[in-house]
Write a protein that holds these residues in place. Structure first.
Motif, PDB file in Angstrom:
ATOM      1  N   GLU A 220     -12.495  -4.560   3.067  1.00 32.25           N
ATOM      2  CA  GLU A 220     -12.075  -4.001   1.779  1.00 32.25           C
ATOM      3  C   GLU A 220     -11.732  -2.520   1.920  1.00 32.25           C
ATOM      4  O   GLU A 220     -10.728  -2.045   1.362  1.00 32.25           O
ATOM      5  N   SER A 223      -8.256  -1.212   3.238  1.00 31.71           N
ATOM      6  CA  SER A 223      -7.058  -1.208   2.401  1.00 31.71           C
ATOM      7  C   SER A 223      -6.322   0.129   2.517  1.00 31.71           C
ATOM      8  O   SER A 223      -5.133   0.228   2.191  1.00 31.71           O
ATOM      9  N   GLN A 224      -7.020   1.154   2.999  1.00 32.60           N
ATOM     10  CA  GLN A 224      -6.394   2.452   3.215  1.00 32.60           C
ATOM     11  C   GLN A 224      -5.333   2.406   4.314  1.00 32.60           C
ATOM     12  O   GLN A 224      -4.539   3.336   4.471  1.00 32.60           O
ATOM     13  N   LYS A 226      -2.979   0.182   4.403  1.00 32.67           N
ATOM     14  CA  LYS A 226      -1.883  -0.644   3.873  1.00 32.67           C
ATOM     15  C   LYS A 226      -0.496  -0.125   4.227  1.00 32.67           C
ATOM     16  O   LYS A 226       0.418  -0.906   4.536  1.00 32.67           O
ATOM     17  N   ARG A 241      -1.944 -10.138   5.892  1.00 37.50           N
ATOM     18  CA  ARG A 241      -2.583 -10.259   4.573  1.00 37.50           C
ATOM     19  C   ARG A 241      -3.450 -11.525   4.501  1.00 37.50           C
ATOM     20  O   ARG A 241      -4.572 -11.495   3.975  1.00 37.50           O
TER      21      ARG A 241
END
Length: 357
Positions: A220, A223-224, A226, A241
């Motif tokens: 989680e 996500s940085q 992305k 993903r």
């Protein structure tokens, strides 16, 4: 050992020439090239300096974590390599062999055979995600004293990237306080449970719960990373993903990811970066097993999307007991390893498991 795993291991050994090879000599690639303990790596002015943008250095972090936690893992079983953290260095080994740690932009030769093959590129989305599953768990281990008292660590950061990586455990306490707490809670639980009077089966279940909770929290937090996904083809972006999502299904089963059990589940992962035009299960230069695994990844993502996230929620709810979670592990193994398994029956299986909760 569960009969299903015996059959799976034997089957995959027979098919080893057709699936991705993620180990050498039974261990992650170049495992024997890294020191067993952090004390074997000379400190600089009393500070342990780690360079996580080098494959051997990043693999060393895993080896040190495994060796530091082994003494608290006796409830996992009496066989060698029962530590459930083995899935992490095996993931790194797969990333290395599939060249997913290399620079996907080709602006540099980092990670490519034409350059430094051991280089871990800061432009790699996979390397960035793995950072949250390697460096931060290691810093949390240092913080909880698992690697000894008075250990000071300095983490070398890459240049020219936007991600705000941690430079030390103190720095990580500020930048990633919740994630650090998750991993520290896992390590503290290990210590507490090792001296507990609880039965080994209950200790094992609690250890796995804490571990998978920490690992999903790492994903989680990643996500940085992305923005780095844009460096890949659309099929690879889609796979990345789905790979994140699929880990949540696995985590919900609290699978005991020992070395022996984790290898068969990772062997069918695609042995190269996906490119434009790749459509499973008909990718010519990938094995039947890799094509099947990718097809299942895509099918599960499509099913969950069509149900607006209900598939994942139903799966989590169904994993309500040790018995249900063991059955969940068997279902996932069948899905990814047995092309004859009827995927259409998955919903009824989940509903059946949920009825026992």
């Amino acid at each position: 050992m569960h009969p299903l795993w015996v059959v799976t291991v034997l089957l995959l050994q027979c098919l080893s020439s057709h699936t991705a090879v993620i180990t050498e000599g039974g261990y992650p690639y170049l495992w024997h090239k890294v020191p067993d303990r952090h004390g074997e790596q000379p400190p600089e002015d009393g500070v342990l300096v780690i360079q996580p943008w080098d494959y051997l250095q990043r693999m060393a972090l895993y080896k040190w974590m495994l060796n530091a936690t082994d003494e608290y893992m006796t409830s996992m079983g009496s066989r060698p390599n029962e530590n459930p953290l083995w899935n992490l260095p095996l993931q790194l080994s797969w990333l290395y062999k599939s060249v997913r740690l290399a620079d996907p932009t080709s602006a540099t030769t980092c990670g490519h055979e034409t350059g430094d093959i051991l280089c871990v590129s800061p432009h790699s989305w996979w390397a960035c995600v793995n950072y949250y599953l390697s460096v931060i768990p290691f810093l949390a281990a240092v913080e909880t004293g698992l690697l000894g008292q008075g250990v000071t660590v300095q983490v070398q950061a890459p240049t020219g990237v936007e991600q705000d990586y941690c430079a030390s455990q103190e720095d990580c306490d500020v930048k990633q306080p919740e994630l650090m707490l998750k991993w520290e809670s896992f390590y503290q639980a290990l210590k507490n449970l090792s001296t507990s009077d609880l039965p080994d089966a209950e200790k094992k279940e609690q250890i796995l719960k804490f571990m998978w909770d920490a690992q999903t929290s790492s994903l989680e937090a990643s996500s940085q990373c992305k923005d780095l996904q844009k460096n890949y083809s659309e099929p690879e972006q889609k796979f990345s993903r789905i790979w994140i999502e699929s880990t949540e299904f696995m985590a919900a089963t609290h699978i005991h990811s020992s070395l022996e059990k984790a290898v068969p589940l990772m062997a069918p992962l695609p042995g190269r970066i996906l490119k434009e035009g790749d459509k499973p299960p008909n990718i010519a230069d990938l094995s039947e097993e890799e094509n099947h695994a990718l097809y299942i990844f895509y099918w599960m993502e499509s099913m969950n999307s069509n149900l607006e996230g209900a598939l994942k929620n139903m799966w989590r709810s169904a994993m309500c007991s040790t018995t249900a979670r063991k059955r969940g592990q068997e279902v996932l193994s069948n899905l990814f390893l047995d092309p004859k398994f009827a995927v259409a029956g998955l919903m009824s299986i989940i509903k059946d498991m949920s009825s026992t909760c």
